[in-house]
Design a protein around this motif. Sequence first.
Motif, mmCIF file in Angstrom:
data_model
loop_
_atom_site.group_PDB
_atom_site.id
_atom_site.type_symbol
_atom_site.label_atom_id
_atom_site.label_comp_id
_atom_site.label_asym_id
_atom_site.label_seq_id
_atom_site.Cartn_x
_atom_site.Cartn_y
_atom_site.Cartn_z
ATOM 1 N N HIS A 1 9.294 -6.851 -14.837
ATOM 2 C CA HIS A 1 10.584 -6.485 -14.419
ATOM 3 C C HIS A 1 10.861 -4.904 -14.230
ATOM 4 O O HIS A 1 11.559 -4.812 -12.939
ATOM 5 N N ALA A 2 10.420 -4.014 -14.800
ATOM 6 C CA ALA A 2 10.538 -2.771 -14.416
ATOM 7 C C ALA A 2 9.834 -2.497 -13.031
ATOM 8 O O ALA A 2 10.339 -1.826 -12.333
ATOM 9 N N ALA A 3 8.674 -3.115 -12.769
ATOM 10 C CA ALA A 3 8.029 -2.598 -11.484
ATOM 11 C C ALA A 3 8.784 -3.223 -10.336
ATOM 12 O O ALA A 3 9.137 -2.563 -9.325
ATOM 13 N N LEU A 4 9.614 -4.662 -10.411
ATOM 14 C CA LEU A 4 10.281 -5.125 -9.355
ATOM 15 C C LEU A 4 11.509 -4.312 -9.336
ATOM 16 O O LEU A 4 11.989 -3.825 -8.223
ATOM 17 N N ASP A 5 12.073 -3.779 -10.291
ATOM 18 C CA ASP A 5 13.162 -2.743 -10.364
ATOM 19 C C ASP A 5 12.843 -1.501 -9.719
ATOM 20 O O ASP A 5 13.659 -1.019 -8.653
ATOM 21 N N ARG A 6 11.820 -0.884 -9.842
ATOM 22 C CA ARG A 6 11.286 0.177 -9.081
ATOM 23 C C ARG A 6 11.204 0.046 -7.533
ATOM 24 O O ARG A 6 11.403 0.820 -6.668
ATOM 25 N N TYR A 7 10.503 -1.266 -7.337
ATOM 26 C CA TYR A 7 10.321 -1.593 -5.927
ATOM 27 C C TYR A 7 12.005 -1.552 -5.284
ATOM 28 O O TYR A 7 12.062 -1.052 -4.095
ATOM 29 N N GLN A 8 12.770 -2.302 -5.982
ATOM 30 C CA GLN A 8 14.036 -2.499 -5.241
ATOM 31 C C GLN A 8 14.762 -1.123 -4.950
ATOM 32 O O GLN A 8 15.490 -1.155 -3.788
ATOM 33 N N VAL A 9 14.490 -0.205 -5.684
ATOM 34 C CA VAL A 9 15.426 1.231 -5.116
ATOM 35 C C VAL A 9 14.329 2.112 -4.571
ATOM 36 O O VAL A 9 14.782 3.232 -4.154
ATOM 37 N N HIS A 10 13.032 1.848 -4.544
ATOM 38 C CA HIS A 10 12.242 2.589 -3.604
ATOM 39 C C HIS A 10 12.669 3.110 -2.250
ATOM 40 O O HIS A 10 13.253 2.112 -1.530
ATOM 41 N N PRO A 11 12.682 4.196 -1.860
ATOM 42 C CA PRO A 11 13.254 4.712 -0.569
ATOM 43 C C PRO A 11 12.591 3.970 0.681
ATOM 44 O O PRO A 11 13.504 3.567 1.544
ATOM 45 N N ASP A 12 11.505 3.694 0.727
ATOM 46 C CA ASP A 12 10.686 2.609 1.699
ATOM 47 C C ASP A 12 11.274 1.384 1.645
ATOM 48 O O ASP A 12 11.662 0.686 2.945
ATOM 49 N N HIS A 13 11.602 0.731 0.634
ATOM 50 C CA HIS A 13 12.041 -0.425 0.535
ATOM 51 C C HIS A 13 13.589 -0.422 1.133
ATOM 52 O O HIS A 13 14.169 -1.338 1.597
ATOM 53 N N VAL A 14 14.236 0.510 0.661
ATOM 54 C CA VAL A 14 15.994 0.655 0.952
ATOM 55 C C VAL A 14 15.906 0.664 2.379
ATOM 56 O O VAL A 14 16.469 0.110 3.220
ATOM 57 N N ARG A 15 14.918 1.592 3.140
ATOM 58 C CA ARG A 15 14.973 1.686 4.608
ATOM 59 C C ARG A 15 14.641 0.438 5.172
ATOM 60 O O ARG A 15 15.419 0.081 6.303
ATOM 61 N N VAL A 16 13.695 -0.280 4.802
ATOM 62 C CA VAL A 16 13.238 -1.581 5.511
ATOM 63 C C VAL A 16 14.367 -2.640 5.329
ATOM 64 O O VAL A 16 14.705 -3.311 6.287
ATOM 65 N N SER A 17 14.872 -2.668 4.038
ATOM 66 C CA SER A 17 15.964 -3.586 3.974
ATOM 67 C C SER A 17 17.376 -3.334 4.736
ATOM 68 O O SER A 17 17.845 -4.252 5.398
ATOM 69 N N GLY B 1 0.793 -1.146 0.100
ATOM 70 C CA GLY B 1 0.164 -0.154 0.069
ATOM 71 C C GLY B 1 0.617 1.188 -0.149
ATOM 72 O O GLY B 1 0.335 2.187 -0.304
ATOM 73 N N VAL B 2 2.223 1.098 0.268
ATOM 74 C CA VAL B 2 3.273 2.125 0.277
ATOM 75 C C VAL B 2 3.645 2.231 -1.000
ATOM 76 O O VAL B 2 3.925 3.533 -1.688
ATOM 77 N N ILE B 3 4.245 1.032 -1.388
ATOM 78 C CA ILE B 3 4.760 0.920 -2.939
ATOM 79 C C ILE B 3 3.992 0.277 -3.893
ATOM 80 O O ILE B 3 3.560 -0.725 -3.534
ATOM 81 N N ASP B 4 3.558 1.272 -4.531
ATOM 82 C CA ASP B 4 2.506 0.828 -5.633
ATOM 83 C C ASP B 4 2.842 -0.410 -6.424
ATOM 84 O O ASP B 4 2.041 -1.007 -6.865
ATOM 85 N N ASP B 5 4.004 -0.803 -6.591
ATOM 86 C CA ASP B 5 4.517 -1.705 -7.742
ATOM 87 C C ASP B 5 4.021 -2.994 -7.061
ATOM 88 O O ASP B 5 4.116 -4.081 -7.529
ATOM 89 N N VAL B 6 3.890 -2.845 -5.752
ATOM 90 C CA VAL B 6 3.730 -4.476 -5.076
ATOM 91 C C VAL B 6 2.352 -4.879 -5.359
ATOM 92 O O VAL B 6 1.309 -4.234 -4.848
ATOM 93 N N GLU B 7 2.156 -5.887 -6.132
ATOM 94 C CA GLU B 7 0.915 -6.476 -6.331
ATOM 95 C C GLU B 7 0.237 -7.455 -5.260
ATOM 96 O O GLU B 7 -0.682 -7.492 -4.970
ATOM 97 N N SER B 8 1.100 -8.194 -4.730
ATOM 98 C CA SER B 8 0.845 -9.010 -3.735
ATOM 99 C C SER B 8 2.036 -9.230 -2.788
ATOM 100 O O SER B 8 3.160 -9.266 -3.469
#
Length: 99
Positions: A66-82, A34-41
């Motif tokens: 693949h583009a959606a996964l790539d966007r997820y990987q660099v999203h600031p919230d994903h980087v923070r959680v990682s 719900g924070v990162i739009d590219d996450v479908e499930s």
Amino acid sequence: MIRHIVTFTLAADSVEQRAEQAAFITRELLSLVGVIDDVESMQVVTDVNVTPGNAHVALIADYADHAALDRYQVHPDHVRVSGSIRPLLASRVAIDFEV
């Protein structure tokens, strides 16, 4: 659709500490829905048998492409959680495939 599966082996020695860390990792990862739009499930699971040699936690997530996964990987919230998860890990293994 791209399925992204990541398994995490925790560095903690005790079952109790690993359970606490697994709960933390689950909360952190699911907070991205719900924070990162590219996450479908997204689903996060833990090893129910606490089997020696098994990974302790697994992430299973779907992205449109693949583009959606790539966007997820660099999203600031994903980087923070990682970054919050990384210090707890002994190892991490991932696989991405088309579904």
